[in-house]
Design a protein around this motif. Structure first.
Motif, short mmCIF file in Angstrom:
data_model
loop_
_atom_site.label_atom_id
_atom_site.label_comp_id
_atom_site.label_asym_id
_atom_site.label_seq_id
_atom_site.Cartn_x
_atom_site.Cartn_y
_atom_site.Cartn_z
N SER A 125 0.83 -1.20 0.00
CA SER A 125 0.00 0.00 0.00
C SER A 125 0.87 1.25 0.00
N PRO A 126 0.56 2.23 -0.87
CA PRO A 126 1.31 3.49 -0.86
C PRO A 126 1.01 4.34 0.36
N ASN A 127 0.00 3.95 1.15
CA ASN A 127 -0.34 4.71 2.36
C ASN A 127 0.54 4.37 3.54
N PHE A 128 1.40 3.36 3.39
CA PHE A 128 2.32 2.97 4.45
C PHE A 128 3.72 3.43 4.07
N SER A 129 4.43 4.03 5.02
CA SER A 129 5.79 4.50 4.74
C SER A 129 6.72 4.17 5.90
N VAL A 130 7.98 4.03 5.55
CA VAL A 130 9.02 3.66 6.51
C VAL A 130 10.15 4.67 6.39
N ASN A 131 10.73 5.05 7.52
CA ASN A 131 11.86 5.97 7.51
C ASN A 131 12.90 5.47 8.50
N PHE A 132 14.18 5.65 8.14
CA PHE A 132 15.27 5.19 8.99
C PHE A 132 16.05 6.37 9.58
N THR A 133 15.45 7.53 9.64
CA THR A 133 16.12 8.69 10.23
C THR A 133 16.21 8.50 11.74
N GLY A 134 17.43 8.40 12.23
CA GLY A 134 17.64 8.16 13.65
C GLY A 134 17.35 6.72 14.00
N SER A 135 16.15 6.27 13.71
CA SER A 135 15.76 4.90 14.00
C SER A 135 14.55 4.55 13.13
N LEU A 136 14.29 3.26 12.99
CA LEU A 136 13.18 2.80 12.17
C LEU A 136 11.86 3.39 12.65
N THR A 137 11.10 3.99 11.71
CA THR A 137 9.84 4.64 12.04
C THR A 137 8.76 4.18 11.06
N PHE A 138 7.59 3.80 11.59
CA PHE A 138 6.43 3.45 10.78
C PHE A 138 5.45 4.62 10.74
N GLN A 139 4.86 4.86 9.57
CA GLN A 139 3.84 5.90 9.41
C GLN A 139 2.77 5.41 8.46
N LYS A 140 1.56 5.97 8.60
CA LYS A 140 0.51 5.68 7.63
C LYS A 140 -0.29 6.96 7.37
N LYS A 141 -0.73 7.11 6.10
CA LYS A 141 -1.52 8.28 5.71
C LYS A 141 -3.00 8.01 5.86
#
Length: 538
Positions: free
Chosen positions: A367-383
């Protein structure tokens, strides 16, 4: 008998968790789901302001004094600052923030700072040495360094250099001129403008490497042809960009991406008609091991190669010097058509969910509504709301061997949803540990199973915010066993397959989504290889 009872009671009281009634619930087995590439709009990170939609060509920088001699005068400090600003303001915009302390993330974000010039001054005899390290304000990584050396010139030294007398004619007489300055700092060494310019430009440019299952695929960036795949470390200005892939007989395919200054991105294009070749992607942590594919030396990790005919290839990870070659690991890897085949040897992965290990993981959601970021530490986000199932990241394929790994996560109050940690082999046997606040539920899946009941449940007894909580998993190749522990308590020990590749995953379910950081950290060690590496260094 009393002594035995006392020891048993003592061990029970020291246990990190206690077994509770097993949760009566069947848990769907997590399945990796790749996002279908298209022209969906990428979204910048909520925690990394350097991920921008609009490109920023000129970097903003601040100056921070990290170390100063006690006897450095205010005038000397002003002199050094002027020298730095004069040389750097040609290639960036100076933002004045407090220099005697570390700027907060809020201050850096408000000023849109791209790089911190961390300056250190040392005094030796009649010289001042100024060292500058260029730091990423969010990641903390280094873009480079530069150095200045200044020599103290006194009145005596200036007199010895002046062999002629300068005079000024006033009315009917000549007046000898005296030096206006009795002492000053002369520049003995300084970086070239081109060196400073290269470092400053690197703070607003990322590097993009592009691979395709069809070598020779034409690559177009924002309307400009940039070459044929593979393309390695192509410099791209930060911001949102559009890649177009084309080859004879196929309509162009578009991919949008956000390039972040100071980071590397890897893009893989898989063509649906490539039925006979795929892509290899090989990593080690730390990077730098040499790789041999089917007897041929290919380069050092991180290594990628496209257009590889499908089949099984022996992969070797080695380290060599002028006289000897040492093999760290060897494993077969099956290259499948139209896809990416990964293999990793994280023999000493210390910061497993930091930006440095981002290549180790692949996003799984669909799903494009789920995103992951590794800034500082693994982070989960959803729109928006997500499809049914598990969402998160899967590791590259791991070489089976003796492994010691530790996960550290926060207290129950830090977790705003559930998360799961999955260990599996490529044949389908898996173990899932579901973390639900204070409770831990362990689920075992056999080959071919799509769901399974909870095997056993535990509850964490005492939480300490500073220490957090830990979970470890270890493998024993001699006994062919996998062991999982919560804190210091072993909660599962089962036979494990050491003849096939493994994978781990960090996930969160759609119906109890964990937004933010699921873990504080993860370490993975191959202990025998770590010991061998230490011997080599000696």
């Amino acid at each position: 008998m009393r002594y035995v009872f006392f020891l048993v009671a003592l061990c029970i009281s020291c246990a990190s968790v206690t077994q509770i009634e097993t949760l009566k619930e069947s848990v769907p087995k997590p399945v990796y789901r790749a996002l279908e590439h298209g022209v969906s709009e990428p979204q910048p990170s909520l925690v990394d302001y350097k991920e921008r939609l609009a490109s920023k060509p000129t970097p903003s920088f601040i100056l921070n004094w990290s170390a100063l001699p006690n006897d450095l005068t205010a005038s000397d400090l002003n002199f050094l600052e002027d020298k730095i600003l004069t040389n750097h303001s040609r290639f960036g915009k100076f933002i004045r923030l407090p220099q005697d302390r570390k700027a907060t993330v809020e201050e850096l974000k408000a000023s849109d700072v791209d790089v911190i010039l961390s300056a250190k001054v040392e005094r030796a005899d009649n010289q001042l040495k100024l060292s500058i390290t260029y730091l990423d304000p969010i990641l903390g990584s280094e873009f480079g360094s530069s150095a200045y050396v200044f020599k103290f010139e006194s009145e005596d030294s200036m007199k010895s250099k002046n062999k002629k007398l300068e005079v000024y004619q006033y009315k009917n007489g000549l007046i000898p001129l005296r030096l206006a300055l009795t002492s000053y700092w002369s520049e003995a060494f300084s970086p070239k403008d081109t060196e400073i310019q290269a470092i400053m430009e690197a703070t607003v440019r990322g590097q993009v490497s592009i691979f395709s299952t069809s070598p020779g695929t034409l690559i177009n960036l924002d309307g400009t042809d940039i070459g044929k795949a593979p393309i390695l470390n192509y410099p791209v200005l930060n911001g949102k960009h559009t890649l177009a892939f084309s080859k004879p007989g196929k309509d162009p395919e578009l991919r949008k991406l956000i390039v972040r200054g100071g980071k590397k991105s890897r893009i893989f294009q898989e063509w649906s008609d490539d039925i006979s070749q795929g892509t290899l992607f090989l990593t080690s942590y730390p990077a730098g091991l040499e790789v041999i594919v089917a007897g041929q030396k290919k380069g050092k990790t991180i290594y990628a190669e496209s257009g590889v005919p499908y089949g099984s290839y022996p992969i070797q990870f080695i380290r060599s010097n002028a006289t000897d070659t040492y093999q760290y690991a060897e494993s077969p890897l099956a290259v499948r058509p139209k896809g990416i085949s990964t293999l990793s040897l994280p023999f000493a992965l210390e910061e497993g969910i930091s930006w440095e290990a981002e290549d180790f993981w692949s996003v799984s959601s669909g799903s494009p509504n789920f995103s992951v970021n590794f800034t500082g530490s693994l982070t989960f986000q959803k729109k928006q709301e997500l499809p049914t199932g598990w969402h998160g990241v899967y590791s590259q394929n791991l070489i089976p061997d003796k492994i010691e790994s530790t996960l550290k996560f926060g207290t129950s109050t830090e977790l705003n949803g559930k998360f799961g940690f999955l260990i599996s082999d490529i044949e389908g046997k898996s173990v899932l540990v579901v973390v639900d606040k204070t409770d831990f539920h362990i689920v075992k899946y056999g080959n071919g199973e799509t769901d399974a009941p909870v095997h056993v449940s535990y509850r964490w007894k005492t939480e300490e915010p500073e220490k957090g909580r830990t979970m470890s998993w270890t493998t024993d190749p001699e006994k062919q066993m996998l062991k999982i522990a919560l804190g210091g308590t072993t909660v599962l020990e089962i036979p494990w397959n050491f003849k096939v590749l493994w994978q781990i995953a960090i996930l969160t379910p759609h119906d109890s989504f964990l937004s933010g950081n699921p873990l504080r950290g993860i370490k993975i060690h191959y202990p025998d290889m770590v010991k061998f590496e230490e011997k080599l260094k000696k």
